[in-house]
Design a protein around this motif. Structure first.
Motif, PDB file in Angstrom:
ATOM      1  N   HIS A 104     -15.781   2.494   5.199  1.00 16.69           N
ATOM      2  CA  HIS A 104     -14.915   3.136   5.266  1.00 16.69           C
ATOM      3  C   HIS A 104     -14.037   2.701   6.484  1.00 16.69           C
ATOM      4  O   HIS A 104     -12.862   2.177   5.898  1.00 16.69           O
ATOM      5  N   THR A 107     -11.806  -0.234   5.971  1.00 21.79           N
ATOM      6  CA  THR A 107     -10.898  -0.375   4.884  1.00 21.79           C
ATOM      7  C   THR A 107      -9.798   0.613   5.324  1.00 21.79           C
ATOM      8  O   THR A 107      -8.524   0.663   5.515  1.00 21.79           O
ATOM      9  N   GLU A 108      -9.690   1.837   6.111  1.00 27.61           N
ATOM     10  CA  GLU A 108      -9.250   2.640   7.289  1.00 27.61           C
ATOM     11  C   GLU A 108      -7.962   1.646   7.595  1.00 27.61           C
ATOM     12  O   GLU A 108      -7.103   2.047   7.891  1.00 27.61           O
ATOM     13  N   ARG A 111      -4.928   0.303   6.879  1.00 29.73           N
ATOM     14  CA  ARG A 111      -3.530   1.276   6.525  1.00 29.73           C
ATOM     15  C   ARG A 111      -2.419   0.494   7.230  1.00 29.73           C
ATOM     16  O   ARG A 111      -1.762   0.230   6.780  1.00 29.73           O
ATOM     17  N   ASP A 270      -1.177  10.647  -4.207  1.00 25.81           N
ATOM     18  CA  ASP A 270      -2.528  11.073  -4.061  1.00 25.81           C
ATOM     19  C   ASP A 270      -2.849  11.129  -5.241  1.00 25.81           C
ATOM     20  O   ASP A 270      -3.516  10.146  -6.406  1.00 25.81           O
ATOM     21  N   PRO A 350     -11.371   3.130  -2.647  1.00 29.46           N
ATOM     22  CA  PRO A 350     -10.701   2.734  -1.839  1.00 29.46           C
ATOM     23  C   PRO A 350      -9.719   2.058  -1.587  1.00 29.46           C
ATOM     24  O   PRO A 350      -8.345   3.040  -0.712  1.00 29.46           O
ATOM     25  N   LEU A 351      -9.490   1.074  -1.176  1.00 30.56           N
ATOM     26  CA  LEU A 351      -8.755   0.152  -0.927  1.00 30.56           C
ATOM     27  C   LEU A 351      -7.468  -0.397  -1.771  1.00 30.56           C
ATOM     28  O   LEU A 351      -6.489  -0.328  -1.532  1.00 30.56           O
ATOM     29  N   ARG A 353      -6.180   2.130  -3.555  1.00 31.99           N
ATOM     30  CA  ARG A 353      -5.518   3.502  -3.970  1.00 31.99           C
ATOM     31  C   ARG A 353      -5.021   3.707  -2.959  1.00 31.99           C
ATOM     32  O   ARG A 353      -4.002   3.563  -2.655  1.00 31.99           O
ATOM     33  N   LEU A 354      -5.930   3.089  -1.378  1.00 28.47           N
ATOM     34  CA  LEU A 354      -4.678   2.558  -0.282  1.00 28.47           C
ATOM     35  C   LEU A 354      -3.841   1.595  -0.178  1.00 28.47           C
ATOM     36  O   LEU A 354      -1.907   2.406  -0.375  1.00 28.47           O
ATOM     37  N   GLU A 355      -3.713   0.656  -0.925  1.00 30.58           N
ATOM     38  CA  GLU A 355      -2.340  -0.531  -1.192  1.00 30.58           C
ATOM     39  C   GLU A 355      -1.389   0.570  -2.031  1.00 30.58           C
ATOM     40  O   GLU A 355      -0.264   0.325  -1.572  1.00 30.58           O
ATOM     41  N   GLN A 357      -0.539   3.656  -2.863  1.00 36.61           N
ATOM     42  CA  GLN A 357      -0.163   4.519  -2.500  1.00 36.61           C
ATOM     43  C   GLN A 357       1.173   4.517  -1.405  1.00 36.61           C
ATOM     44  O   GLN A 357       2.123   4.949  -1.420  1.00 36.61           O
TER      45      GLN A 357
END
Length: 399
Positions: A104, A107-108, A111, A270, A350-351, A353-355, A357
């Motif tokens: 995590h 990945t974070e 951002r 989100d 999670p990656l 979703r991050l991209e 968003q």
């Protein structure tokens, strides 16, 4: 009803570009259906959400390629040695090792880089006034991100993108899909093997170095597993995210009330991304095979059968999602299956979703007057059984 009395249906060609009317009919007609896929395989379709969710955690629903002719389709390729194509205990071992590298935190930390890449691409687009958000934005962004994550040489990205796109966007199912699959896969596999060989002789903090070093006691990834895992990360981290971004933006552009709501309340991003994943999932289906007879709603799916969970059907099942054909960025709860479910839930979710968003909120913030640059009915979808992908998304950036 037993398998001997269930007729074999066929998927209409229209469903390859617009699957929703067909799956609505399929749900109404029953809980299990034998169908002929566009590449000539017989499969058992499970179109209802609750049946699919139960099936995805059933240990008799196998993802290992050796349980059917899927193994013949994929041959002895290294790509078969990844965690998506294995069952426990192999899957458990592989996923644990990959999780040690794909943290995590790693990945974070991406951002700010995702935001930087997004702004860089949009700076170029802004000067034109018009753009194809798929070609000009949604394609380069995930490839730049996956390149950063894996430590790929920037000069390799354009060629790798073309190989990956060609691998997935198959417009014709005539001829020999087996040979095309193997040919495309072999080229990417050879690139990945050379890349891993180079990484072994260098030091670095990218994900490939992390995978090379990952250990769990005496366990570590074999050479074939390394190649398969990196190939999986490239495929899963690229085109599916391209489609998430593009499909989400398209959904907003043809549902202007939702676009206005998200532009006014960017904190809804989100839940908006979750709704894009449900409403127009990039992943069209989840494949598996029955290791034993499986009963679904009184119908027996026999052992060794190919089973398909059509994601576009289960994610619009009205028994779970009220008014399922309506885009609602505030929808809650939203237990979609766009990232599968259970043991094989997507590790890269999670990656992705991050991209999405960062990308979608930034586009709406920078271009508040964004509109389609064509009639809505002129936006075309690829003819594809395996994914949901636009051909282009032409827009005007300002009035």
């Amino acid at each position: 009803m037993s398998e001997t009395t269930l007729p074999i249906g066929s998927i209409p060609d229209s469903a390859l570009t617009d699957p929703y009317p067909f799956y609505e009919q399929l749900r109404a007609a029953g809980r299990v259906h034998r169908m002929q896929t566009p590449i000539g395989l017989e499969a058992w379709f499970v179109p209802h959400y609750e049946d699919a969710r139960t099936l995805l955690i059933d240990p008799r629903f196998s993802k290992a390629v050796h349980h059917s002719d899927a193994g013949d389709r994929k041959g002895e390729s290294s790509f078969a040695n990844n965690m998506v194509s294995t069952d426990p205990p192999e899957h458990t071992r592989l996923r644990k090792l990959v999780q040690k590298a794909f943290t995590h935190r790693r990945t974070e930390l991406l951002r700010p880089r995702v935001q930087e890449f997004t702004d860089q691409i949009l700076d170029t687009i802004e000067k034109r006034g018009r753009a194809d958000l798929m070609e000009d934005f949604a394609f380069p962004l995930p490839m730049m991100v996956i390149g950063e994550l894996l430590g790929l040489p920037p000069e390799d990205l354009a060629d790798l993108r073309e190989k990956t796109v060609f691998f997935f966007l198959e417009e014709s199912y005539d001829g020999s899909p087996v040979e095309r699959f193997r040919e495309k896969q072999a080229g990417i596999g050879e690139y990945v093997r050379k890349l891993i060989e180079h990484k072994r002789s260098t030091s670095g903090d990218d994900l490939i170095h992390g995978l090379i070093e990952a250990r769990d006691g005496e366990n570590r990834l074999s050479e074939r597993e390394l190649v398969a895992t990196v190939m999986l990360l490239i495929f899963a981290g690229f085109l599916t995210t391209v489609n998430l971004i593009t499909n989400g933006l398209h959904a907003l552009l043809v549902n202007r009330d939702q676009l206005a709501l998200l532009a006014a309340r960017p904190e809804l991003i989100d839940s908006a991304v979750e709704e894009f994943l449900r409403y127009e999932s990039s992943l069209a289906l989840i494949e598996g095979h029955a290791t034993e007879d499986i009963d679904v709603g009184g119908t027996t799916i026999p052992a060794d059968s190919l089973i398909i969970v059509p994601v576009h059907s289960v994610n619009r099942d009205p028994a779970v999602f009220p008014d399922p054909n309506r885009l609602d960025i505030t929808r809650s709860p939203n237990p979609h299956l766009a990232f599968s479910h259970g043991l094989h839930h997507c590790l890269g979710a999670p990656l992705a979703r991050l991209e999405a968003q960062v990308a979608i909120n930034t586009v709406l913030r920078r271009f508040p007057d964004l509109t389609l640059d064509c009639a809505p009915e002129d936006v075309a979808w690829h003819r594809d059984f395996f994914s949901r992908s636009l051909r282009a998304l032409p827009v005007r950036l300002a009035r």
